[in-house]
Design a protein around this motif. Structure first.
Motif, PDB file in Angstrom:
ATOM      1  N   GLY B 101      56.034  -4.530  21.253  1.00  0.00           N
ATOM      2  CA  GLY B 101      56.390  -3.150  21.598  1.00  0.00           C
ATOM      3  C   GLY B 101      55.151  -2.298  21.809  1.00  0.00           C
ATOM      4  O   GLY B 101      54.069  -2.613  21.302  1.00  0.00           O
ATOM      5  N   TYR B 400      59.265  -2.014  27.512  1.00  0.00           N
ATOM      6  CA  TYR B 400      58.738  -2.553  26.249  1.00  0.00           C
ATOM      7  C   TYR B 400      58.690  -1.505  25.130  1.00  0.00           C
ATOM      8  O   TYR B 400      57.920  -1.636  24.193  1.00  0.00           O
ATOM      9  CB  TYR B 400      57.353  -3.166  26.472  1.00  0.00           C
ATOM     10  CG  TYR B 400      57.376  -4.303  27.475  1.00  0.00           C
ATOM     11  CD1 TYR B 400      58.398  -5.251  27.456  1.00  0.00           C
ATOM     12  CD2 TYR B 400      56.392  -4.423  28.447  1.00  0.00           C
ATOM     13  CE1 TYR B 400      58.448  -6.278  28.379  1.00  0.00           C
ATOM     14  CE2 TYR B 400      56.423  -5.458  29.372  1.00  0.00           C
ATOM     15  CZ  TYR B 400      57.462  -6.380  29.338  1.00  0.00           C
ATOM     16  OH  TYR B 400      57.503  -7.401  30.247  1.00  0.00           O
ATOM     17  N   TYR B 402      61.389  -0.843  23.369  1.00  0.00           N
ATOM     18  CA  TYR B 402      62.291  -1.462  22.379  1.00  0.00           C
ATOM     19  C   TYR B 402      62.900  -0.409  21.431  1.00  0.00           C
ATOM     20  O   TYR B 402      63.438   0.582  21.885  1.00  0.00           O
ATOM     21  CB  TYR B 402      61.561  -2.554  21.578  1.00  0.00           C
ATOM     22  CG  TYR B 402      61.085  -3.696  22.420  1.00  0.00           C
ATOM     23  CD1 TYR B 402      61.977  -4.586  23.002  1.00  0.00           C
ATOM     24  CD2 TYR B 402      59.733  -3.883  22.676  1.00  0.00           C
ATOM     25  CE1 TYR B 402      61.549  -5.644  23.794  1.00  0.00           C
ATOM     26  CE2 TYR B 402      59.281  -4.936  23.452  1.00  0.00           C
ATOM     27  CZ  TYR B 402      60.202  -5.804  24.008  1.00  0.00           C
ATOM     28  OH  TYR B 402      59.757  -6.837  24.784  1.00  0.00           O
ATOM     29  N   THR B 403      62.707  -0.620  20.112  1.00  0.00           N
ATOM     30  CA  THR B 403      63.320   0.274  19.118  1.00  0.00           C
ATOM     31  C   THR B 403      62.236   1.208  18.588  1.00  0.00           C
ATOM     32  O   THR B 403      61.453   0.825  17.715  1.00  0.00           O
ATOM     33  CB  THR B 403      63.926  -0.560  17.957  1.00  0.00           C
ATOM     34  OG1 THR B 403      64.715  -1.610  18.520  1.00  0.00           O
ATOM     35  CG2 THR B 403      64.781   0.301  17.040  1.00  0.00           C
ATOM     36  N   ASN B 407      59.066  -3.910  18.755  1.00  0.00           N
ATOM     37  CA  ASN B 407      59.951  -5.053  18.994  1.00  0.00           C
ATOM     38  C   ASN B 407      60.276  -5.652  17.623  1.00  0.00           C
ATOM     39  O   ASN B 407      59.453  -6.361  17.024  1.00  0.00           O
ATOM     40  CB  ASN B 407      59.249  -6.078  19.894  1.00  0.00           C
ATOM     41  CG  ASN B 407      60.121  -7.288  20.189  1.00  0.00           C
ATOM     42  OD1 ASN B 407      61.142  -7.505  19.541  1.00  0.00           O
ATOM     43  ND2 ASN B 407      59.711  -8.080  21.156  1.00  0.00           N
ATOM     44  N   TYR B 466      67.309  -8.639  24.300  1.00  0.00           N
ATOM     45  CA  TYR B 466      66.532  -7.594  23.621  1.00  0.00           C
ATOM     46  C   TYR B 466      65.027  -7.780  23.868  1.00  0.00           C
ATOM     47  O   TYR B 466      64.334  -6.810  24.194  1.00  0.00           O
ATOM     48  CB  TYR B 466      66.825  -7.647  22.117  1.00  0.00           C
ATOM     49  CG  TYR B 466      66.020  -6.669  21.290  1.00  0.00           C
ATOM     50  CD1 TYR B 466      66.377  -5.331  21.219  1.00  0.00           C
ATOM     51  CD2 TYR B 466      64.880  -7.090  20.591  1.00  0.00           C
ATOM     52  CE1 TYR B 466      65.628  -4.430  20.468  1.00  0.00           C
ATOM     53  CE2 TYR B 466      64.129  -6.198  19.842  1.00  0.00           C
ATOM     54  CZ  TYR B 466      64.505  -4.873  19.786  1.00  0.00           C
ATOM     55  OH  TYR B 466      63.759  -3.987  19.042  1.00  0.00           O
ATOM     56  N   ILE B 467      64.543  -9.032  23.729  1.00  0.00           N
ATOM     57  CA  ILE B 467      63.081  -9.224  23.825  1.00  0.00           C
ATOM     58  C   ILE B 467      62.596  -9.371  25.270  1.00  0.00           C
ATOM     59  O   ILE B 467      61.406  -9.277  25.523  1.00  0.00           O
ATOM     60  CB  ILE B 467      62.578 -10.428  22.969  1.00  0.00           C
ATOM     61  CG1 ILE B 467      63.218 -11.745  23.410  1.00  0.00           C
ATOM     62  CG2 ILE B 467      62.795 -10.187  21.504  1.00  0.00           C
ATOM     63  CD1 ILE B 467      62.676 -12.945  22.654  1.00  0.00           C
ATOM     64  N   CYS B 468      63.511  -9.597  26.196  1.00  0.00           N
ATOM     65  CA  CYS B 468      63.133  -9.660  27.620  1.00  0.00           C
ATOM     66  C   CYS B 468      63.918  -8.609  28.413  1.00  0.00           C
ATOM     67  O   CYS B 468      64.762  -8.947  29.248  1.00  0.00           O
ATOM     68  CB  CYS B 468      63.386 -11.046  28.197  1.00  0.00           C
ATOM     69  SG  CYS B 468      62.313 -12.298  27.561  1.00  0.00           S
ATOM     70  N   PRO B 469      63.641  -7.320  28.166  1.00  0.00           N
ATOM     71  CA  PRO B 469      64.389  -6.287  28.892  1.00  0.00           C
ATOM     72  C   PRO B 469      63.896  -6.123  30.327  1.00  0.00           C
ATOM     73  O   PRO B 469      64.503  -5.412  31.118  1.00  0.00           O
ATOM     74  CB  PRO B 469      64.106  -5.018  28.073  1.00  0.00           C
ATOM     75  CG  PRO B 469      62.783  -5.271  27.431  1.00  0.00           C
ATOM     76  CD  PRO B 469      62.624  -6.751  27.278  1.00  0.00           C
TER      77      PRO B 469
END
Lengths: 56, 515
Positions: B101, B400, B402-403, B407, B466-469
């Motif tokens: 992230g 990237y 993410y949250t 990540n 989730y990890i490959c948006p």
């Protein structure tokens, strides 16, 4: 946008273009399949040496 | 100076200091120069200390195997992702924005530097000790404050070289590294001449409280941990290399050959010292002055002491580039200044050598999972394709983020790897909890387990999404591509879904318009 940001935009656009078209970026000579095989074989040889060393 | 040339200089600074991808015309390193710089980084007095430590665990033949084969084995694997730096001209930290992230890499880079830079404080401490011991040989007895001043001199000189940029470092290492290798060879000859060579070759330590198998594993672990410490800064030089092959092998040979050679030199000296005087020492100054004539010892030590400055310079550059990659708005020169201030503070504190074991332990348990995530992410998760616009947060590209910029999956896998390493061996007490897994070494197991966990979780569809948006580069083709193949649902589930949808939307009084 300053010159540095422009340069970054241009270079990133070039990288993305190459990636989407599946063509080499061209900045550095790429590793060949042969290079990967050699690296794998050398790694395996070192692994055997390390395992063998335990019995010395 | 014209506006054009000022702009060009600014762009060049941003390229060499890490943020902008280096293009073909800016690739200044062939294999030899890259090898010399990375060797210059790895050769320092700590190599001697590592060598002396190994002589307490294994005999000379096993020492050679663990120092060279062990180091090469780990390097050949964990250094492979540097090809991404050579290919795209970027630092690994740009790539890692995908794995951790955009904010995650900031936190992680600071953690890596906080736990890595005590190495440099130790380097400065050894430099100061060497210089004072050398003075002592000539009857010059400096006041206690001289030790701290010499430490700070080492920090300042190294940081000044890093401040001047990579070209100053290149010129220095072209002279320093060949001279250091010559000194290393000379020290080996001196050591073998000062004791019976066959006794050195057949040397075996007296082990107390552990089996020879455990001692061998610990020696292997020491070398794995020793070489994996560069992982955070490993891409600073390869990103400026002209070929992927030279970038990769310069990193592998810089540590595996040059670094390990000096580990063996330290070991040979320690064994010779033990055989000649019956005493144990890890101080190269003391060993060299005992084994060689004072004049020869002086020349050797002077060069080795200055190797510490070279290490400080290359280290400051590599980690300055790391920070520049994760904090792009900060100025490179300011970042080098902050790093110098951190090492200086550790030197002034003065207890870093005392707590160094703790620092080393903590760092070794993070590096291996970190290296594993980079490896798996590059080859199998992202399959060598990155959404660069998102990695650089250009325009509205924020894939990237993410949250909250982290990540979560990447961090959970990293923590799992650390816990697994700690679950088999307690480095503070030396207790082995799982003898069978311990054979893989804590660093080796940390690397393998993290790689496996990260790879397996990446196969779970929701986790993969989730990890490959970055769907432009990683289109979701499994279990179906909705643009081409209509979704298939089991017939028994459809009425249930229908009922759930009706209940969920009942309050809205929705009607289907069939026109």
């Amino acid at each position: 946008m300053n010159e540095t940001d422009k340069a970054l935009e241009e270079r990133v656009a070039h990288l993305e273009e190459c990636m989407l078209a599946d063509k080499p970026v061209g900045a550095a000579e790429p590793m060949t399949k042969r290079d990967y095989i050699i690296a794998g074989a050398v790694t395996a040889a070192f692994l055997l040496l390390v395992i063998g060393g335990a019995f010395l | 100076m014209s506006r054009q040339s000022t702009a060009e200089r600014e762009i060049e600074n941003e390229v060499y200091c890490g943020y902008i991808p280096a293009d073909k015309s800016e690739r200044s390193y062939g294999f030899i120069d890259a090898l010399l710089i990375l060797s210059g980084y790895c050769i320092a007095t700590w190599s001697y200390t590592q060598g002396a430590y190994l002589t307490g665990l294994v005999g000379f033949k096993q020492l050679l195997i663990t120092a060279f084969a062990g180091a090469f084995l780990m390097l050949m694997i964990y250094q492979l992702p540097v090809i991404l730096s050579a290919r795209f001209g970027i630092d690994i930290w740009i790539w890692l924005r995908g794995a951790f992230g955009t904010r995650g890499v900031k936190v992680l880079s600071v953690i890596i530097i906080v736990i890595n830079f005590p190495w440099y404080a130790v380097c400065c401490d050894l430099f100061a000790s060497s210089m004072l011991n050398l003075g002592g040989l000539f009857g010059i007895h400096a006041p206690p404050i001289a030790h701290k001043l010499l430490q700070l001199f080492c920090v300042l000189l190294g940081s000044f070289m890093a401040y001047k940029g990579v070209r100053a470092i290149t010129l220095t290492t072209r002279i320093l590294v060949p001279a250091l290798v010559a000194v290393g060879a000379l020290v080996v000859v001196i050591s073998f001449r000062s004791a019976d060579p066959s006794e050195i070759i057949n040397y075996r330590p007296e082990l107390t409280g552990m089996t020879s198998s455990t001692a061998y594993t610990l020696a292997l672990e020491a070398n794995f941990a020793f070489v994996i410490t560069l992982v955070g800064g490993m891409a600073g030089i390869p990103r400026l290399c002209k070929s992927e092959r030279s970038a990769y092998y310069a990193g592998v040979l810089g540590q595996g050959l040059a670094g390990s050679f000096f580990v063996v030199v330290g070991a040979v000296m320690a064994i010779a010292m033990r055989l000649k005087t019956g005493t144990e020492s890890t101080d190269p100054t003391e060993m060299l002055s005992t084994l060689a004539s004072p004049a020869l010892a002086l020349c050797s030590l002077l060069l080795v002491a200055f190797a510490n400055i070279g290490t400080q310079a290359v280290g400051s550059y590599l980690y300055g580039v790391t920070l520049k990659s994760t904090f792009p708005k900060a100025k490179y020169h300011v970042l080098v200044g902050i790093l110098a201030a951190y090492v200086s503070a550790l030197c002034i504190w003065g207890k870093i050598v005392e707590y160094f074991g703790t620092f080393l332990t903590v760092s070794a348990y993070i590096y291996a999972p970190f290296a594993a995530i980079l490896f798996v992410d590059f080859f199998w998760v992202r399959r060598q394709r990155l959404d660069f616009r998102s990695a650089y947060s250009l325009g509205k590209s924020r894939a990237y983020f993410y949250t909250g910029g982290f990540n979560i999956v990447g961090f959970v896998c990293l923590i799992c790897g650390c816990i697994i390493s700690l679950a088999i061996y307690n480095p503070l007490t030396g207790e082995v909890y799982a003898p069978l897994l311990f054979k893989l070494t804590p660093t080796g197991l940390g690397f393998l387990s993290t790689a496996l966990i990260y790879f397996l979780v990446s196969l779970i569809p929701p986790v993969r999404r989730y990890i490959c948006p970055d769907t432009r580069f990683h289109p979701i083709t499994k279990p179906f591509d909705s643009a081409r193949i209509p979704p298939r649902q089991p017939a028994i589930v459809l009425p249930v879904m229908n009922a759930v949808c009706r209940i969920a939307t009942a309050g809205s009084h929705l009607k289907i318009n069939r026109t």
